[in-house]
Write a protein that holds these residues in place. Structure first.
Motif, PDB file in Angstrom:
ATOM      1  N   SER A  92      23.378   7.378  69.616  1.00 16.23           N
ATOM      2  CA  SER A  92      24.816   7.503  69.294  1.00 16.23           C
ATOM      3  C   SER A  92      25.674   6.669  70.231  1.00 16.23           C
ATOM      4  O   SER A  92      26.693   6.115  69.841  1.00 16.23           O
ATOM      5  CB  SER A  92      25.242   8.970  69.382  1.00 16.23           C
ATOM      6  OG  SER A  92      25.075   9.455  70.712  1.00 16.23           O
ATOM      7  N   HIS A  93      25.305   6.606  71.506  1.00 12.50           N
ATOM      8  CA  HIS A  93      25.966   5.798  72.543  1.00 12.50           C
ATOM      9  C   HIS A  93      25.035   5.828  73.748  1.00 12.50           C
ATOM     10  O   HIS A  93      24.009   6.502  73.703  1.00 12.50           O
ATOM     11  CB  HIS A  93      27.381   6.292  72.852  1.00 12.50           C
ATOM     12  CG  HIS A  93      27.485   7.676  73.449  1.00 12.50           C
ATOM     13  ND1 HIS A  93      26.868   8.779  72.889  1.00 12.50           N
ATOM     14  CD2 HIS A  93      28.138   8.145  74.557  1.00 12.50           C
ATOM     15  CE1 HIS A  93      27.151   9.859  73.630  1.00 12.50           C
ATOM     16  NE2 HIS A  93      27.904   9.493  74.644  1.00 12.50           N
ATOM     17  N   HIS A  94      25.373   5.149  74.831  1.00 11.41           N
ATOM     18  CA  HIS A  94      24.351   4.936  75.861  1.00 11.41           C
ATOM     19  C   HIS A  94      24.199   6.089  76.867  1.00 11.41           C
ATOM     20  O   HIS A  94      23.315   6.031  77.721  1.00 11.41           O
ATOM     21  CB  HIS A  94      24.641   3.636  76.626  1.00 11.41           C
ATOM     22  CG  HIS A  94      25.765   3.762  77.626  1.00 11.41           C
ATOM     23  ND1 HIS A  94      27.089   3.798  77.239  1.00 11.41           N
ATOM     24  CD2 HIS A  94      25.765   3.899  78.979  1.00 11.41           C
ATOM     25  CE1 HIS A  94      27.855   3.923  78.316  1.00 11.41           C
ATOM     26  NE2 HIS A  94      27.081   3.986  79.373  1.00 11.41           N
ATOM     27  N   HIS A  95      25.023   7.114  76.795  1.00 13.11           N
ATOM     28  CA  HIS A  95      24.976   8.155  77.841  1.00 13.11           C
ATOM     29  C   HIS A  95      23.628   8.885  77.833  1.00 13.11           C
ATOM     30  O   HIS A  95      23.174   9.395  76.811  1.00 13.11           O
ATOM     31  CB  HIS A  95      26.133   9.139  77.653  1.00 13.11           C
ATOM     32  CG  HIS A  95      27.465   8.521  77.953  1.00 13.11           C
ATOM     33  ND1 HIS A  95      28.656   9.050  77.520  1.00 13.11           N
ATOM     34  CD2 HIS A  95      27.791   7.395  78.646  1.00 13.11           C
ATOM     35  CE1 HIS A  95      29.658   8.272  77.933  1.00 13.11           C
ATOM     36  NE2 HIS A  95      29.155   7.267  78.616  1.00 13.11           N
ATOM     37  N   ASN A  96      23.042   8.938  79.046  1.00 11.73           N
ATOM     38  CA  ASN A  96      21.640   9.361  79.110  1.00 11.73           C
ATOM     39  C   ASN A  96      21.419  10.841  78.821  1.00 11.73           C
ATOM     40  O   ASN A  96      20.300  11.261  78.553  1.00 11.73           O
ATOM     41  CB  ASN A  96      21.000   8.955  80.444  1.00 11.73           C
ATOM     42  CG  ASN A  96      21.630   9.643  81.630  1.00 11.73           C
ATOM     43  OD1 ASN A  96      22.543  10.468  81.476  1.00 11.73           O
ATOM     44  ND2 ASN A  96      21.168   9.319  82.825  1.00 11.73           N
ATOM     45  N   ASP A  97      22.490  11.652  78.852  1.00 12.14           N
ATOM     46  CA  ASP A  97      22.273  13.064  78.505  1.00 12.14           C
ATOM     47  C   ASP A  97      22.016  13.234  77.003  1.00 12.14           C
ATOM     48  O   ASP A  97      21.615  14.306  76.568  1.00 12.14           O
ATOM     49  CB  ASP A  97      23.448  13.953  78.957  1.00 12.14           C
ATOM     50  CG  ASP A  97      24.763  13.609  78.287  1.00 12.14           C
ATOM     51  OD1 ASP A  97      25.088  12.412  78.177  1.00 12.14           O
ATOM     52  OD2 ASP A  97      25.483  14.543  77.871  1.00 12.14           O
ATOM     53  N   HIS A  98      22.243  12.171  76.233  1.00 11.97           N
ATOM     54  CA  HIS A  98      21.955  12.231  74.794  1.00 11.97           C
ATOM     55  C   HIS A  98      20.718  11.426  74.382  1.00 11.97           C
ATOM     56  O   HIS A  98      20.085  11.756  73.388  1.00 11.97           O
ATOM     57  CB  HIS A  98      23.161  11.741  73.975  1.00 11.97           C
ATOM     58  CG  HIS A  98      24.322  12.679  74.050  1.00 11.97           C
ATOM     59  ND1 HIS A  98      24.458  13.769  73.204  1.00 11.97           N
ATOM     60  CD2 HIS A  98      25.377  12.733  74.903  1.00 11.97           C
ATOM     61  CE1 HIS A  98      25.560  14.439  73.525  1.00 11.97           C
ATOM     62  NE2 HIS A  98      26.132  13.840  74.550  1.00 11.97           N
ATOM     63  N   ILE A  99      20.411  10.354  75.115  1.00 12.90           N
ATOM     64  CA  ILE A  99      19.396   9.444  74.558  1.00 12.90           C
ATOM     65  C   ILE A  99      18.098   9.367  75.350  1.00 12.90           C
ATOM     66  O   ILE A  99      17.219   8.578  75.019  1.00 12.90           O
ATOM     67  CB  ILE A  99      19.964   8.015  74.381  1.00 12.90           C
ATOM     68  CG1 ILE A  99      20.315   7.379  75.734  1.00 12.90           C
ATOM     69  CG2 ILE A  99      21.163   8.047  73.454  1.00 12.90           C
ATOM     70  CD1 ILE A  99      20.506   5.879  75.632  1.00 12.90           C
ATOM     71  N   ASN A 157      36.058   4.170  72.456  1.00 13.75           N
ATOM     72  CA  ASN A 157      36.640   5.522  72.508  1.00 13.75           C
ATOM     73  C   ASN A 157      36.129   6.240  73.749  1.00 13.75           C
ATOM     74  O   ASN A 157      36.550   5.916  74.858  1.00 13.75           O
ATOM     75  CB  ASN A 157      36.358   6.273  71.203  1.00 13.75           C
ATOM     76  CG  ASN A 157      34.933   6.077  70.679  1.00 13.75           C
ATOM     77  OD1 ASN A 157      33.966   6.310  71.388  1.00 13.75           O
ATOM     78  ND2 ASN A 157      34.821   5.639  69.433  1.00 13.75           N
ATOM     79  N   HIS A 158      35.236   7.181  73.569  1.00 14.77           N
ATOM     80  CA  HIS A 158      34.611   7.892  74.692  1.00 14.77           C
ATOM     81  C   HIS A 158      33.653   6.964  75.465  1.00 14.77           C
ATOM     82  O   HIS A 158      33.362   7.207  76.634  1.00 14.77           O
ATOM     83  CB  HIS A 158      33.890   9.118  74.124  1.00 14.77           C
ATOM     84  CG  HIS A 158      32.803   9.684  74.966  1.00 14.77           C
ATOM     85  ND1 HIS A 158      33.033  10.598  75.966  1.00 14.77           N
ATOM     86  CD2 HIS A 158      31.464   9.462  74.956  1.00 14.77           C
ATOM     87  CE1 HIS A 158      31.877  10.920  76.530  1.00 14.77           C
ATOM     88  NE2 HIS A 158      30.910  10.256  75.946  1.00 14.77           N
ATOM     89  N   SER A 159      33.184   5.922  74.797  1.00  9.26           N
ATOM     90  CA  SER A 159      32.406   4.871  75.452  1.00  9.26           C
ATOM     91  C   SER A 159      32.789   3.573  74.762  1.00  9.26           C
ATOM     92  O   SER A 159      33.617   3.579  73.856  1.00  9.26           O
ATOM     93  CB  SER A 159      30.896   5.127  75.311  1.00  9.26           C
ATOM     94  OG  SER A 159      30.455   4.794  74.002  1.00  9.26           O
ATOM     95  N   VAL A 176      29.136  11.493  68.246  1.00 11.93           N
ATOM     96  CA  VAL A 176      28.847  12.214  69.484  1.00 11.93           C
ATOM     97  C   VAL A 176      29.896  11.964  70.561  1.00 11.93           C
ATOM     98  O   VAL A 176      30.219  10.806  70.867  1.00 11.93           O
ATOM     99  CB  VAL A 176      27.446  11.825  70.005  1.00 11.93           C
ATOM    100  CG1 VAL A 176      27.175  12.457  71.369  1.00 11.93           C
ATOM    101  CG2 VAL A 176      26.395  12.275  69.006  1.00 11.93           C
ATOM    102  N   ASP A 177      30.427  13.040  71.074  1.00  9.80           N
ATOM    103  CA  ASP A 177      31.306  13.076  72.253  1.00  9.80           C
ATOM    104  C   ASP A 177      32.710  12.528  72.028  1.00  9.80           C
ATOM    105  O   ASP A 177      33.559  12.714  72.892  1.00  9.80           O
ATOM    106  CB  ASP A 177      30.680  12.334  73.451  1.00  9.80           C
ATOM    107  CG  ASP A 177      29.544  13.105  74.086  1.00  9.80           C
ATOM    108  OD1 ASP A 177      29.314  14.269  73.704  1.00  9.80           O
ATOM    109  OD2 ASP A 177      28.876  12.543  74.974  1.00  9.80           O
ATOM    110  N   PHE A 178      32.978  11.859  70.918  1.00  7.47           N
ATOM    111  CA  PHE A 178      34.350  11.375  70.769  1.00  7.47           C
ATOM    112  C   PHE A 178      35.148  12.101  69.704  1.00  7.47           C
ATOM    113  O   PHE A 178      36.351  11.858  69.570  1.00  7.47           O
ATOM    114  CB  PHE A 178      34.417   9.851  70.625  1.00  7.47           C
ATOM    115  CG  PHE A 178      34.146   9.266  69.270  1.00  7.47           C
ATOM    116  CD1 PHE A 178      32.861   9.073  68.823  1.00  7.47           C
ATOM    117  CD2 PHE A 178      35.201   8.873  68.461  1.00  7.47           C
ATOM    118  CE1 PHE A 178      32.616   8.515  67.584  1.00  7.47           C
ATOM    119  CE2 PHE A 178      34.975   8.295  67.224  1.00  7.47           C
ATOM    120  CZ  PHE A 178      33.673   8.116  66.786  1.00  7.47           C
TER     121      PHE A 178
END
Ligand code: ZN
Length: 288
Positions: A92-99, A157-159, A176-178
């Motif tokens: 969904s985006h690069h943040h490691n808590d998701h991927i 947006n959020h990233s 995700v997250d935004f």
């Protein structure tokens, strides 16, 4: 035709929006669970994180793996639903808590992200997080086993690399997250672009869908995109007014309240941090 198309969708909405009707509110939720949405679309949850996967006759499309534990659990669960391999993992985006954790699917899957996510994932160099080998800038289509999935970039947006996954056949959007559902933004808006975020949400509002699946918290509807955009706009207007009056960051944090959002998840803990992040963004100060 009408009922076969709409009834599952309405039942899904009812059970997601009113979970107390379909599940006991007394029992604690398990750390990991799968919810069957509609046809071949499933929601999986690991602690406070969640994502979707799609089972087709020609392979499985997974989104955020979340963590090594979650992905290992998910892979075993998918094997109980289908003999098909996981063919795509979409970040969904690069943040490691998701991927984190997608390496368990690397034997059969290709990894997909927005182009701007790739260098960040490469730099993070986590061996359990495969670097995407398929990237796009504006829009990408995946057709697999009769399923049509669109990945769309709606701006920063959020990233700077958040995508939305849109499944027109199920009138469902995963973001995700935004676009949190009746939830304030995360802390002091780290890594985000508040002005562009609002424009990004307007683009999402132009897409045609009914069900909104976020990366945390309750599932919503398209209406929740507008509600969250209005929250960010109210936050920005209130902070801007303080800045124009010469208020300091500390003064602004003590003065601003948006009581119409007090019922939203996270307001008590994160609202003042949201003010902090918006103030620093509008005054072009560095944020954490
Ligand atoms: Zn994030």
């Amino acid at each position: 035709m009408f009922f076969s198309k709409w009834l599952p969708r309405l039942c899904v909405l009812a059970s997601l929006l009113f979970p107390s009707l379909s599940a006991s509110a007394q029992q604690p939720r398990p750390a990991d669970e799968i919810t069957h949405f509609a046809e071949d679309v499933y929601l999986y949850r690991h602690q406070s994180h969640q994502a979707i996967f799609i089972v087709t006759s020609n392979g499985v499309i997974v989104t955020d793996p979340i963590s090594s534990d979650a992905a290992t659990w998910l892979k075993a669960k998918i094997a109980t639903l289908t003999d098909q391999p996981v063919r795509y993992v979409i970040y969904s985006h690069h943040h490691n808590d998701h991927i984190t954790g997608g390496s368990v699917f690397a034997d059969t899957a290709r990894f997909v992200s927005h182009a701007a996510a790739r260098p960040k994932i490469l730099q993070a160099a986590d061996p359990t997080t495969p670097v995407p080998d398929l990237t796009f800038t504006d829009r990408m289509t995946i057709d697999l086993g009769g399923k049509h999935v669109e990945l769309i970039y709606t701006g920063r947006n959020h990233s700077d690399n958040s995508l939305v996954l849109w499944i027109p056949q199920n009138s469902l959007l995963f973001a995700v997250d935004f676009i949190p559902v009746e939830t304030v933004a995360y802390r002091a808006l780290p890594d985000s672009y508040p002005d562009e975020w609002i424009e990004s949400l307007k683009q999402v509002e132009r897409l045609d869908f009914d069900i909104l699946v976020p990366g945390h918290g309750k599932v919503g509807t398209k209406e929740h995109v507008r509600l969250f955009r209005e929250y960010l706009e109210a936050l920005r207007a209130a902070v801007r007014e303080q800045l124009q009056n010469g208020a300091s960051l500390e003064e602004t944090k003590t003065r601003i309240r948006l009581p119409q959002y007090e019922q939203w998840y996270g307001y008590a803990d994160w609202f003042t941090e949201n003010v902090d992040g918006m103030y620093r963004s509008l005054s072009q100060q560095p944020r954490q």
